[in-house]
Scaffold this motif. Structure first.
Motif, short mmCIF file in Angstrom:
data_model
loop_
_atom_site.label_atom_id
_atom_site.label_comp_id
_atom_site.label_asym_id
_atom_site.label_seq_id
_atom_site.Cartn_x
_atom_site.Cartn_y
_atom_site.Cartn_z
N MET A 1 -13.50 2.14 -9.15
CA MET A 1 -12.06 2.20 -9.48
C MET A 1 -11.27 2.86 -8.35
O MET A 1 -10.25 2.35 -7.91
N VAL A 2 -11.78 4.04 -7.89
CA VAL A 2 -11.07 4.77 -6.84
C VAL A 2 -11.01 3.96 -5.56
O VAL A 2 -9.97 3.87 -4.89
N ALA A 3 -12.14 3.31 -5.18
CA ALA A 3 -12.18 2.50 -3.96
C ALA A 3 -11.21 1.33 -4.06
O ALA A 3 -10.50 1.01 -3.10
N GLY A 4 -11.17 0.69 -5.22
CA GLY A 4 -10.26 -0.44 -5.40
C GLY A 4 -8.81 -0.02 -5.30
O GLY A 4 -8.00 -0.72 -4.68
N LEU A 5 -8.48 1.12 -5.89
CA LEU A 5 -7.11 1.61 -5.83
C LEU A 5 -6.74 2.01 -4.40
O LEU A 5 -5.59 1.85 -3.97
N ALA A 6 -7.72 2.56 -3.65
CA ALA A 6 -7.46 2.95 -2.27
C ALA A 6 -7.12 1.72 -1.42
O ALA A 6 -6.20 1.74 -0.60
N VAL A 7 -7.88 0.64 -1.63
CA VAL A 7 -7.60 -0.61 -0.91
C VAL A 7 -6.23 -1.15 -1.30
O VAL A 7 -5.45 -1.60 -0.45
N LEU A 8 -5.93 -1.10 -2.59
CA LEU A 8 -4.64 -1.58 -3.08
C LEU A 8 -3.48 -0.79 -2.47
O LEU A 8 -2.47 -1.36 -2.07
N ALA A 9 -3.65 0.53 -2.39
CA ALA A 9 -2.60 1.37 -1.81
C ALA A 9 -2.43 1.13 -0.33
O ALA A 9 -1.34 1.34 0.23
N LEU A 10 -3.48 0.68 0.32
CA LEU A 10 -3.42 0.45 1.77
C LEU A 10 -2.65 -0.82 2.12
O LEU A 10 -2.08 -0.92 3.21
N LEU A 11 -2.59 -1.78 1.21
CA LEU A 11 -1.95 -3.07 1.50
C LEU A 11 -0.47 -2.93 1.87
O LEU A 11 -0.03 -3.51 2.88
N PRO A 12 0.36 -2.19 1.11
CA PRO A 12 1.77 -2.03 1.52
C PRO A 12 1.92 -1.35 2.86
O PRO A 12 2.83 -1.68 3.64
N VAL A 13 1.02 -0.40 3.16
CA VAL A 13 1.08 0.31 4.44
C VAL A 13 0.87 -0.68 5.59
O VAL A 13 1.64 -0.73 6.55
N LEU A 14 -0.19 -1.48 5.47
CA LEU A 14 -0.51 -2.43 6.53
C LEU A 14 0.58 -3.48 6.68
O LEU A 14 0.94 -3.87 7.80
#
Length: 550
Positions: A1-14
């Motif tokens: 769950m945490v890893a998936g949310l981290a990837v999701l949060a990274l998308l707007p940044v990128l």
């Protein structure tokens, strides 16, 4: 769950970093002429210690931007110049650091994921385009919030050493932008609630000294307009304050922004009523800082802004809403399913982020285009203000500073048309439609502007390249995209609105010889080019040979 949310949060940044990358180039613009360029010129010419500190702490539109000026000085001392793209990168790094700090101090995995995801979706989107594109904005408006957060985290640590560290950072915030002052009353409130009276006395003493130093010799810019000391003036300031707080979720709408700003205040008041000062020792004080900072800006800018909330101010709304939503969701997550509130909020956060990007893409592109227009005409003529847009409110001042900086070797305007390798898979094409509106060559530069497109293909930014071909070499350069609604109307092709282009490059950055002009268009991995009858002579004084009938 945490890893998936981290990837999701990274998308707007990128996405945002990629989307705004073309606009982050080494260009001095607007306020930077005085706060940076003139400052490093003085350093190069020699200055006494007294003059250095006087310039370092000098007022600029009611701000003392000491931290950014120190960066300009360090850049000059280390490299002999100042690179505004590097300064902008530091500014953006500060908002990324703020997100990391909020995650690191969140406490639990659920809280860390909640604040990280909300922060990413609310901050990394194009409503903040000024801060992501303009180093003169990001290095101050992003940085001051980071400094305030560091000071608040330090005060919350509870030790004497951390208190002094927080006071130092709070002083830096004060001398970054004027609204950095708000961190002092916020820190004092934290210490009062915690019953740390000895620390409160020390904090207040340092804060009083820092604010006193800020106000020493303080004066307002005579060109600024301020709301009058009256009921009408107070209402105008209050309305602008609420509009700033609600601008982010309202997408800048003048009607909904004040209403949503009021909603934010009600939500925060409810959290305080339910004891958030004790349960949220970092989130609530930082939200209070953002609200107070917006109030201070409203006092100084309500009259001048005429109701418009500038993009650079949205970061305060974003931070306040991020922390408020985090506190609300985390209260709701105290259940057997702690992840449920965040998971349920994800579709709304994603929809907000996407809609914000779509709503502000035109403003983003317009900002880049207006600035690049000004740069192109400066490079063409060697003076500012020759076109519809300017690098600085006073073109003569800009021209003087740029000329002096280049003569001293401390700064030279970065290129906006870059040389790139000619693609091996590019094919000649008879489909490319084009027209050259203006082409000039002088001892300073070569300049070409017009439009080019391919029937059946939608024009997009960055698709048009200019070719300089001689008997012995072929050179390819990027161009800046120019919006051309006239072309779309005249050709009956509304998808050619972005077919306009401008190429400009200094002669000392160009090859020497006789060259034929061509255009290459890149679309969906395919590259087609056409060579024209237009030619340029890049020898001696230079000459442009604009063919007729094209």
């Amino acid at each position: 769950m945490v890893a998936g949310l981290a990837v999701l949060a990274l998308l707007p940044v990128l996405y945002v970093l990629h989307r705004t990358a073309p606009g982050r180039i080494n260009i001095v613009y607007w306020d930077e002429f005085e706060t940076a360029l003139n400052f490093v010129i003085k350093l190069n010419q020699g200055t006494t210690a007294g003059d250095f500190f006087r310039d370092l702490f000098a007022l600029n539109n009611e701000h003392r931007m000491v931290t950014s000026r120190l960066m300009f000085a360090v850049s000059y001392w280390l490299t002999g110049t100042v690179d505004f793209s590097a300064i902008g990168t530091i500014g953006i790094a500060s908002i990324i650091a703020l997100g990391a700090l909020l995650v690191a101090t969140a406490g639990t995995f659920v809280r860390a994921a909640t604040v990280g995801v909300i922060f990413s979706f609310l901050v990394f989107q194009l409503e903040h385009y000024e801060n992501f594109l303009w180093s003169g904005s990001s290095i101050d408006h992003f940085q001051v919030v980071l400094l305030a957060a560091i000071a608040i985290v330090a005060v919350n640590r509870g030790t004497g050493a951390a208190l002094w560290a927080g006071a130092i950072v709070a002083t830096l915030a004060t001398f970054t932008l004027a609204h950095g002052i708000v961190v002092w009353p916020v820190g004092a409130a934290m210490l009062w609630v915690a019953g740390r009276k000895a620390h409160l006395i020390r904090w207040s003493a340092v804060g009083g000294a820092a604010i006193g130093a800020f106000l020493l010799g303080f004066h307002v810019n005579s060109a600024e307009r301020f709301a009058g000391v009256s009921l009408e003036g107070a209402l105008k300031v209050g309305h602008y304050w609420l509009a700033m707080l609600g601008a982010l979720p309202a997408f800048g709408d003048k009607i909904w922004s004040p209403a949503l700003g009021a909603v934010l205040l009600v939500l925060l008041a409810g959290l305080v009523w339910r004891g958030a000062w004790h349960r949220e020792p970092i989130a609530l004080p930082l939200a209070a800082f953002a609200v107070g900072a917006a109030a201070l800006i409203a006092i100084g800018r309500a009259e001048l802004a005429a109701g418009v909330v500038f993009s650079r101010y949205y970061v305060l709304s974003a931070v306040a809403w991020t922390l408020t939503l985090t506190m609300l969701l985390c209260r709701a997550s105290d259940s057997p399913r702690p992840w449920r509130p965040l998971v349920l909020a994800l579709p709304a956060l994603a929809a907000f982020n996407v809609y914000a990007n779509l709503s502000f893409q035109d403003e983003t592109d317009s900002w880049i285009e207006c600035r690049d227009h000004a740069v192109a005409r400066f490079k063409q003529h060697g003076v500012d203000g020759r076109g519809p847009f300017k690098l600085h409110p006073d073109p003569a001042r800009a021209t003087d500073l740029l000329g002096r900086a280049e003569a001293l070797g401390v700064y030279r305007m970065g290129p906006i048309s870059r040389r790139v390798p000619f693609p091996k898979d590019a094919t000649p094409s008879s489909r490319v439609a084009y027209f050259v509106d203006e082409m000039t060559v002088n001892p300073r530069s070569a300049f070409v502007t017009g439009w080019a497109a391919i029937p059946g293909q939608t024009s997009d930014r960055g698709q048009v390249y200019l070719i300089l071909k001689s008997a012995t070499e072929t050179n390819l350069f990027t161009t800046i995209t120019i919006t051309r609604p006239d072309v779309a109307k005249a050709t009956g092709r509304p998808d050619w609105t972005l077919a306009g282009f401008t190429f400009v490059r200094r002669r000392d950055r160009l090859p020497t010889g006789e060259f034929q002009i061509g255009f290459l268009i890149e679309d969906e991995g395919k590259r087609e080019f056409v060579m024209t009858a237009h030619r340029v002579t890049l020898v001696g004084h230079g000459e442009a040979h604009l063919a007729t009938g094209e």
